[in-house]
Design an enzyme around this catalytic site. Structure first.
Site, mmCIF file in Angstrom:
data_model
loop_
_atom_site.group_PDB
_atom_site.id
_atom_site.type_symbol
_atom_site.label_atom_id
_atom_site.label_comp_id
_atom_site.label_asym_id
_atom_site.label_seq_id
_atom_site.Cartn_x
_atom_site.Cartn_y
_atom_site.Cartn_z
ATOM 1 C CG ASP A 134 63.925 43.409 -77.370
ATOM 2 O OD1 ASP A 134 64.190 43.054 -78.528
ATOM 3 O OD2 ASP A 134 62.871 43.103 -76.784
ATOM 4 C CG ASP A 159 58.019 36.320 -80.726
ATOM 5 O OD1 ASP A 159 57.543 35.441 -79.988
ATOM 6 O OD2 ASP A 159 58.861 37.142 -80.340
#
Ligand code: NAG
Ligand code: NAG
Ligand code: NAG
Ligand code: NAG
Ligand code: NAG
Length: 832
Positions: A52, A461
């Site tokens: 993405d 993350d």
């Protein structure tokens, strides 16, 4: 002493010409969301994946991947790393199309494009669209919304977001025009109240699927299906006259949003997955349907019902060699694990990949391994013992030439295996992470410690990673930063006189978010001086390692000595850039707006230091690792140098302006190399100087790093001429070479070779930066959740799920009571 040996060796071996060839530092596990994987239907072994925010990758025969969009992501075209759709030409396996663009709201200033490669991604041409494309927007895992007519390579359809409808090219992707007869452009918005425009944009069209078994009309496939994000009227539309007229399919499921629509040509059937959310994080119900193209009959083939149906469906893999064989994934089954189902009878019956035996005991009909990224075991699979199959499973594919080979994308990595048909015999399959070559981390900070750890990588993350030596950069680490593990690490720093001492910060409120290591980042422990309300921001470790100054995202600038509790420093604005002297324990430095600050009492109080004459914006402050009192400050006007602990500055160079992150690294001689992201004679790029800023060389070459304002930077403290760049979505790049430069004071552009996979762009590069808002403090606005920018409208509050920070973000940075601003990536922090 190690640096000295390395230096001599490389001096002897170094070529005269600059030769910076960029490669990824290896984590081996991806590290982010893979919304889609597409196999070529007619040519064995050809497949691509899209990320993405990290572009496209091509699959290799050994299960590894090669990035193919690094050459088209220079500063001005950073948004080309956002890939919203991917399509292959069924008649020519060398041709790849992608819809590129990152956001449809204001964070991405440019319209999107359809990029085309006729050589499997080596080079690209672009057809600019008149609207934006959202590779990192909600619903990015649906699709594919881009498709090439299997009967006619000149015909390409693209289903747009934002109400822009359906678009078609009839000239092989050179130009696209609006298919105005397609009138349902979708009205669904995921979060209508989101004032940033991120959640509130119209989702629009979701997929385009050709029926390759249908007849042709004037050489064009006659039967085409298009999905729309519409759960009120109809979501699946059909044309039977090659796209001239459209009508909703009769009898279609009324509720939910279709995510995938796959043709099984031998069965003459479509398989569709549905979820009540648009994805990729949501979904609490859904369904799976089979549409018979011969009889026009819909059949509900949802694998589960009742209380067992607590998720939507995402990826669906259809075996082209064995009609009736399928796999389908729950999009998000957060507990107790993801779920995948298999059918061998066109969905009439299914078996799961796990089931309860005697609660809480489970039968897992799979084995798991991750040799390419061993850190996933302690970092994820061992943490909660659930979700080891993944989450955000929008893409689940069976190789059209090999019924045993399957791949699926998750929010963390790519999973897959080579024995899928064992499901049908022994009901047990072998899964591995298969993301080798995909490096899509969002990097927040890089540090190379002279005489210590070669590279410390703080990431979003996935916490972070330690590479103890240069020789380990190509080896996936056995662990990420754990114990404590912070989901997102915002900074890391070392003590200059005690180089094994390292400190790092995390970005979540509610638990202590500071960790220390005394073995160079090998193992960690919580710094109990931190409270649970202090998080985010940046760190400066004093030279001796006794004091931490922490420019938090939540509580202003704080100081702790001897792991005592943190208290506010005096004289430094909240979110200031901070740095420590690496040789003198008493000195800390700061920057905010146009002012440089110094503390000479170990960080207790700060006062304005020497003036930065002509500068209005401090972007970075770094210190010479070996020379006390030598401080470099990057600004909009150039780089300033102080050799007296910040008492006074001289303008070291104005050959570069709008300078963002800067770094010092071991050079070929006694002078350390200076590296800088800024605007020089070769444009907005990474430059290197071997003569302390007198001359500058473009060392970036054609390698894309995305937005240079969002890149972190480190020079090696140990290896001459080695330099590291941290990106937002393509992990860490490094290169090693010798900087050459003219003596004229101008920058040279001789430079850099590029990594073997880099592609050369055929588009002209826009000369101006797409970063329209210069962050007040690059570090805090890049890294921290409460990122304030100079144009921030101060005291307003952002509601639950709204944006609250990001590189080009100018809205509210405070979250409503009860919610915390959580860093997502350099461009986006959210109230959660
Ligand atoms: C494309 O056509 C649709 C349907 O007529 C229309 O709603 C949409 O506004 C058009 N988009 C553009 C950008 O012209
Ligand atoms: C459409 O989906 C949204 C999101 O799940 C939901 O809130 C809404 O009620 C749905 N509308 C209908 C008519 O089902
Ligand atoms: C599937 O195989 C793995 C690896 O051999 C094994 O650990 C697991 O127990 C098997 N699953 C079942 C339900 O027997
Ligand atoms: C099809 O799957 C069922 C389990 O649902 C299994 O019992 C059966 O043997 C399978 N048939 C074939 C031909 O593999
Ligand atoms: C397409 O857009 C890019 C940047 O968005 C620009 O650099 C390029 O010149 C444009 N190409 C054409 C043909 O307009």
């Amino acid at each position: 002493m190690r640096p000295f040996h390395a230096l001599l060796l490389l001096l002897a071996a170094a070529p005269i010409e600059a030769a910076f060839s960029w490669a990824n530092v290896v984590t081996g596990g991806g590290g982010g969301f893979i919304p889609s994987i597409v196999f070529h239907p007619k040519t064995q072994g050809v497949a691509y994946a899209r990320a993405d925010i990290g572009g496209l990758y091509k699959l290799n025969s050994d299960d590894s991947w090669t990035p193919i969009t690094d050459g088209i992501t220079q500063d001005a075209t950073w948004h080309n790393w956002g890939a919203d759709a991917l399509a292959l030409d069924p008649q020519n396996s060398d041709v790849v199309y992608a819809a590129l663009g990152m956001y449809t709201n204001s964070w991405d200033p440019n319209n999107g494009c359809i990029a085309k490669s006729t050589n499997q991604g080596s080079t690209w041409t672009f057809s600019n669209l008149t609207f934006k494309v959202g590779g990192n927007m909600p619903g990015r895992g649906t699709g594919e919304r881009l498709a090439v007519d299997p009967a006619n390579s000149n015909i390409i359809y693209f289903g747009a977001r934002s109400g822009h409808g359906l678009w078609r090219s009839t000239d092989g992707g050179a130009t696209f025009s609006n298919v105005t007869s397609f009138t349902n452009t979708g009205s669904y918005r995921q979060t209508p109240s989101d004032t940033s425009g991120y959640g509130s944009d119209i989702m629009g069209l979701l997929f385009v699927t050709f029926d390759s078994t249908s007849s042709t009309i004037n050489g064009a496939t006659s039967r085409i299906f298009v999905g729309v994000a519409d759960n009120i009227t109809a979501s699946v539309y059909e044309s039977t006259d090659a796209g001239t007229t459209w009508k909703p399919l009769a009898g279609q499921p009324a509720a939910f949003f279709p995510h995938k629509c796959r043709l099984q040509s031998t069965e003459k059937a479509l398989y569709l997955t549905y979820s009540n959310g648009i994805g990729p994080y949501d979904g609490t119900s859904g369904s799976v349907w089979r549409y018979d193209l011969t009889t026009s009959a819909w059949k509900d083939i949802t694998p589960v019902s009742g209380s067992n149906l607590y998720f939507g469906f995402g990826g669906i893999g259809v075996d082209m060699l064995k009609p009736g064989y399928l796999v389908v994934a729950a999009l998000n089954s957060w507990w107790p694990n993801a779920q995948i189902y298999r059918s061998n009878n066109s969905g009439s019956t299914w078996t799961p990949i796990w089931e309860w035996s005697s609660y809480p005991a489970m039968n897992n009909y799979y084995s798991l391994s991750t040799p390419n990224a061993p850190w996933i075991v302690p970092g994820f699979w061992d943490v909660t013992n659930d979700e080891d199959l993944g989450w955000m499973i929008e893409s689940l594919e069976i190789d059209p030439f090999d019924s045993n080979h399957w791949l699926y994308g998750t929010g963390l990595t790519v999973m897959g295996g080579h024995d899928l048909t064992n499901w049908d015999t022994i009901h047990n399959v072998s899964l591995s992470t298969l993301a080798k070559g995909i490096e899509e981390m969002a990097v927040t900070t890089l540090v190379s410690v002279p005489g210590g750890s070669e590279l410390l990588v703080a990431v979003g993350d996935d916490s972070g990673f330690t590479y103890l030596s240069s020789s380990s950069l190509g080896t996936p680490p056995s662990t990420n930063w754990l114990n404590p593990g912070f989901t997102t690490s915002t900074d890391v720093d070392y003590a200059g006189l005690a180089v094994a001492d390292v400190v790092r910060s995390g970005n979540s409120a509610g638990t202590q978010q500071l960790a220390v290591s005394s073995n160079g980042g090998g193992t960690w422990s919580i710094d109990y001086g931190a409270s649970t309300s202090e998080y985010g921001g940046t760190l400066a470790y004093s030279a001796s390692g006794d004091t931490v100054v922490w420019s938090t995202a939540s509580q202003g600038v704080l100081r702790s000595q001897y792991t005592g509790s943190f208290a506010s420093v005096t004289g430094l604005p909240a979110t200031a850039i901070i740095a420590s002297d690496k040789q003198n324990d008493n000195y800390f430095y700061g920057g905010y707006a146009s002012t440089f600050y110094v503390s000479s009492n170990n960080g207790q109080t700060f006062a304005a230091g020497g003036t930065l004459s002509g500068a209005t914006q401090v972007n970075d402050v770094i210190v010479h690792p070996k020379i006390a009192g030598e401080v470099y400050v990057s600004t909009n006007a150039g780089i300033y140098l102080s050799t007296n602990f910040g008492s006074s500055f001289t303008l070291l160079t104005s050959a570069l302006t709008n300078v963002y992150h800067i770094a010092l690294g071991v050079g070929s001689g006694s002078t350390w190399n200076l590296y800088a992201f800024g605007t020089g004679s070769a444009g907005n790029k990474l430059y290197g100087s071997a003569d302390n800023g007198n001359t500058w060389t473009d060392i970036q070459g054609t390698q894309g790093f995305g937005s240079i304002a969002g890149c972190s930077l480190a020079g090696s403290g140990n290896v001459a001429g080695q330099v590291y760049v941290g990106t937002n979505g393509r992990g860490v790049f490094y290169a090693q070479g010798t900087i050459t430069g003219s003596s004229s004071g101008g920058s040279t552009t001789t430079s850099s070779s590029v990594s073997t996979h880099a592609s050369s762009s055929t588009t002209s590069r826009a000369s101006s930066s797409t970063i329209t808002t210069t962050p007040t403090t690059l570090k805090t606005s890049t890294h921290s959740s409460t990122a304030s920018s100079s144009t921030s409208t101060a005291t307003c509050t952002a509601s639950h799920y709204s944006q609250c920070g990001g590189l080009t973000y100018t809205g509210c940075t405070q979250c409503a009571t009860g919610y915390t601003c959580v860093f997502s990536n350099s461009y986006y922090s959210q109230c959660l």
